[in-house]
Motif scaffolding. Structure first.
Motif, PDB file in Angstrom:
ATOM      1  N   UNK A 200      60.141  72.632  45.532  1.00  0.00           N
ATOM      2  CA  UNK A 200      59.665  71.255  45.377  1.00  0.00           C
ATOM      3  C   UNK A 200      60.080  70.673  44.025  1.00  0.00           C
ATOM      4  N   UNK A 201      59.986  71.482  42.968  1.00  0.00           N
ATOM      5  CA  UNK A 201      60.382  71.003  41.636  1.00  0.00           C
ATOM      6  C   UNK A 201      61.874  70.721  41.583  1.00  0.00           C
ATOM      7  N   UNK A 202      62.664  71.587  42.240  1.00  0.00           N
ATOM      8  CA  UNK A 202      64.112  71.379  42.259  1.00  0.00           C
ATOM      9  C   UNK A 202      64.461  70.120  43.053  1.00  0.00           C
ATOM     10  N   UNK A 203      63.744  69.902  44.184  1.00  0.00           N
ATOM     11  CA  UNK A 203      64.010  68.718  45.006  1.00  0.00           C
ATOM     12  C   UNK A 203      63.659  67.429  44.267  1.00  0.00           C
ATOM     13  N   UNK A 204      62.671  67.492  43.384  1.00  0.00           N
ATOM     14  CA  UNK A 204      62.269  66.304  42.626  1.00  0.00           C
ATOM     15  C   UNK A 204      63.101  66.118  41.359  1.00  0.00           C
ATOM     16  N   UNK A 205      64.073  67.012  41.145  1.00  0.00           N
ATOM     17  CA  UNK A 205      64.967  66.847  40.007  1.00  0.00           C
ATOM     18  C   UNK A 205      64.387  67.289  38.688  1.00  0.00           C
ATOM     19  N   UNK A 206      63.499  68.290  38.712  1.00  0.00           N
ATOM     20  CA  UNK A 206      62.889  68.753  37.454  1.00  0.00           C
ATOM     21  C   UNK A 206      63.954  69.317  36.515  1.00  0.00           C
ATOM     22  N   UNK A 207      63.962  68.822  35.272  1.00  0.00           N
ATOM     23  CA  UNK A 207      64.889  69.298  34.255  1.00  0.00           C
ATOM     24  C   UNK A 207      66.241  68.621  34.287  1.00  0.00           C
ATOM     25  N   UNK A 208      66.458  67.669  35.215  1.00  0.00           N
ATOM     26  CA  UNK A 208      67.770  67.022  35.325  1.00  0.00           C
ATOM     27  C   UNK A 208      67.889  65.759  34.481  1.00  0.00           C
ATOM     28  N   UNK A 209      66.808  65.326  33.848  1.00  0.00           N
ATOM     29  CA  UNK A 209      66.870  64.106  33.044  1.00  0.00           C
ATOM     30  C   UNK A 209      65.710  64.036  32.072  1.00  0.00           C
ATOM     31  N   UNK A 210      65.534  62.887  31.423  1.00  0.00           N
ATOM     32  CA  UNK A 210      64.399  62.742  30.493  1.00  0.00           C
ATOM     33  C   UNK A 210      63.079  62.955  31.214  1.00  0.00           C
ATOM     34  N   UNK A 211      62.191  63.651  30.562  1.00  0.00           N
ATOM     35  CA  UNK A 211      60.934  64.018  31.178  1.00  0.00           C
ATOM     36  C   UNK A 211      59.940  62.857  31.137  1.00  0.00           C
ATOM     37  N   UNK A 212      59.340  62.518  32.294  1.00  0.00           N
ATOM     38  CA  UNK A 212      58.296  61.494  32.342  1.00  0.00           C
ATOM     39  C   UNK A 212      56.918  62.123  32.206  1.00  0.00           C
ATOM     40  N   UNK A 213      55.893  61.269  32.308  1.00  0.00           N
ATOM     41  CA  UNK A 213      54.527  61.758  32.174  1.00  0.00           C
ATOM     42  C   UNK A 213      53.750  61.438  33.436  1.00  0.00           C
ATOM     43  N   UNK A 214      52.875  62.381  33.841  1.00  0.00           N
ATOM     44  CA  UNK A 214      52.054  62.159  35.020  1.00  0.00           C
ATOM     45  C   UNK A 214      51.025  61.071  34.754  1.00  0.00           C
ATOM     46  N   UNK A 215      50.466  61.045  33.551  1.00  0.00           N
ATOM     47  CA  UNK A 215      49.504  60.017  33.155  1.00  0.00           C
ATOM     48  C   UNK A 215      49.907  59.459  31.808  1.00  0.00           C
ATOM     49  N   UNK A 216      49.656  58.181  31.605  1.00  0.00           N
ATOM     50  CA  UNK A 216      49.933  57.550  30.319  1.00  0.00           C
ATOM     51  C   UNK A 216      48.605  57.242  29.636  1.00  0.00           C
TER      52      UNK A 216
END
Length: 295
Positions: A200-216
């Protein structure tokens, strides 16, 4: 929606827990430590985490009391000899040292129960996900690893009881065999879930770009005020500790437990720092009950 101390920005909340941990380590006066322990227990109660605290105490108290009793048998420092055990002196100072170490460890455990209630995985990743993404993710996964395994094991045991597999019944050999079967199922389930999570993490592109945040989270004026108050009180506590206040000597002989002079001011700063979240949670509860009574 979070309320009370949990409604504040993660940074001042995290600063409080780190400050309380540091003060719990560097301050050795028993009055300070007991005050910190009682305030943290009050905070845990206000957080609604008393079941977790009771579960931890069921394991911690027997082990800690056993340590406090065994410690004087190996450490013979101190002037006040209570009795001799196999020609070796058992001293009052060693016994008090064992009890003191037990209370210190209990403070840290209670502190982390409240920490887990306030600093959720999303808040922890918000603080450290950008700076240490891999380390932050590893710590969050480690923090939820044991509770998750415990919950999964309970679910598996409930299902397997319908098939006659129960670690609480039967002979010792049967219970051991049933326990091994439950662990085997748990290990298989964990490996399968780990593979699904990785896919699931690979399908969502984990580590392929700038990291976002789940909550701000945004620092509001109330968050800055809380942070400034905690910073000031923590700096005062450290300053008083560097001047020698908040210390207690056990060896070679127990000191008299007193608070006098500037140490009273040091104790006041320490108590106020530890009481800040309790005051916030208590005020929130009082407001809730007040407005509910007016409805």
């Amino acid at each position: 929606m979070s309320s009370g101390f949990r409604s504040f920005h993660p940074f001042p909340c995290f600063f409080f827990y780190m400050g309380a941990l540091i003060l719990g380590i560097v301050v050795t006066h028993p009055v300070y430590i007991l005050t910190l322990l009682f305030l943290l227990i009050g905070l845990v109660a206000l957080n609604g985490e008393m079941p977790a605290l009771r579960g931890m105490l069921r394991f911690f108290l027997p082990v800690s009391l056993l340590y406090a009793m065994i410690n004087p048998l190996f450490s013979h420092r101190g002037r006040h000899i209570l009795f001799y055990f196999w020609d070796q002196p058992v001293t009052l100072e060693s016994l008090v040292y064992g009890l003191f170490a037990t209370v210190n460890l209990l403070v840290i455990l209670v502190l982390f129960i409240s920490f887990n209630a306030v600093i959720t995985p999303a808040r922890f990743l918000y603080l450290f996900g950008s700076v240490f993404p891999k380390l932050g993710l590893l710590i969050v996964m480690s923090m939820r690893f044991v509770p998750l395994l415990k919950r999964r094991l309970g679910e598996i045991a409930s299902v397997q009881q319908t098939k006659g597999i129960d670690v609480g019944q039967g002979s010792l050999r049967k219970r051991v065999t049933d326990g091994m079967k439950l662990l085997q199922i748990l290990l298989t389930l964990c490996l399968e879930e780990a593979l699904e999570t990785a896919d699931a993490m690979k399908a969502k592109g984990y580590g392929s770009g700038p990291r976002g945040r789940y909550e701000e989270f945004v620092m509001r004026p109330g968050d800055w005020t809380l942070l400034a108050a905690l910073l000031g009180l923590f700096a005062a506590c450290i300053g008083f500790r560097l001047l020698g206040y908040g210390a207690y000597r056990i060896f070679p002989a127990l000191e008299t437990v007193t608070l006098h002079g500037w140490e009273l001011l040091s104790y006041g700063c320490f108590t106020l720092f530890a009481a800040v979240p309790v005051i916030i949670e208590g005020r929130e509860m009082w407001l809730w009950r007040y407005w509910r009574s007016r409805m």
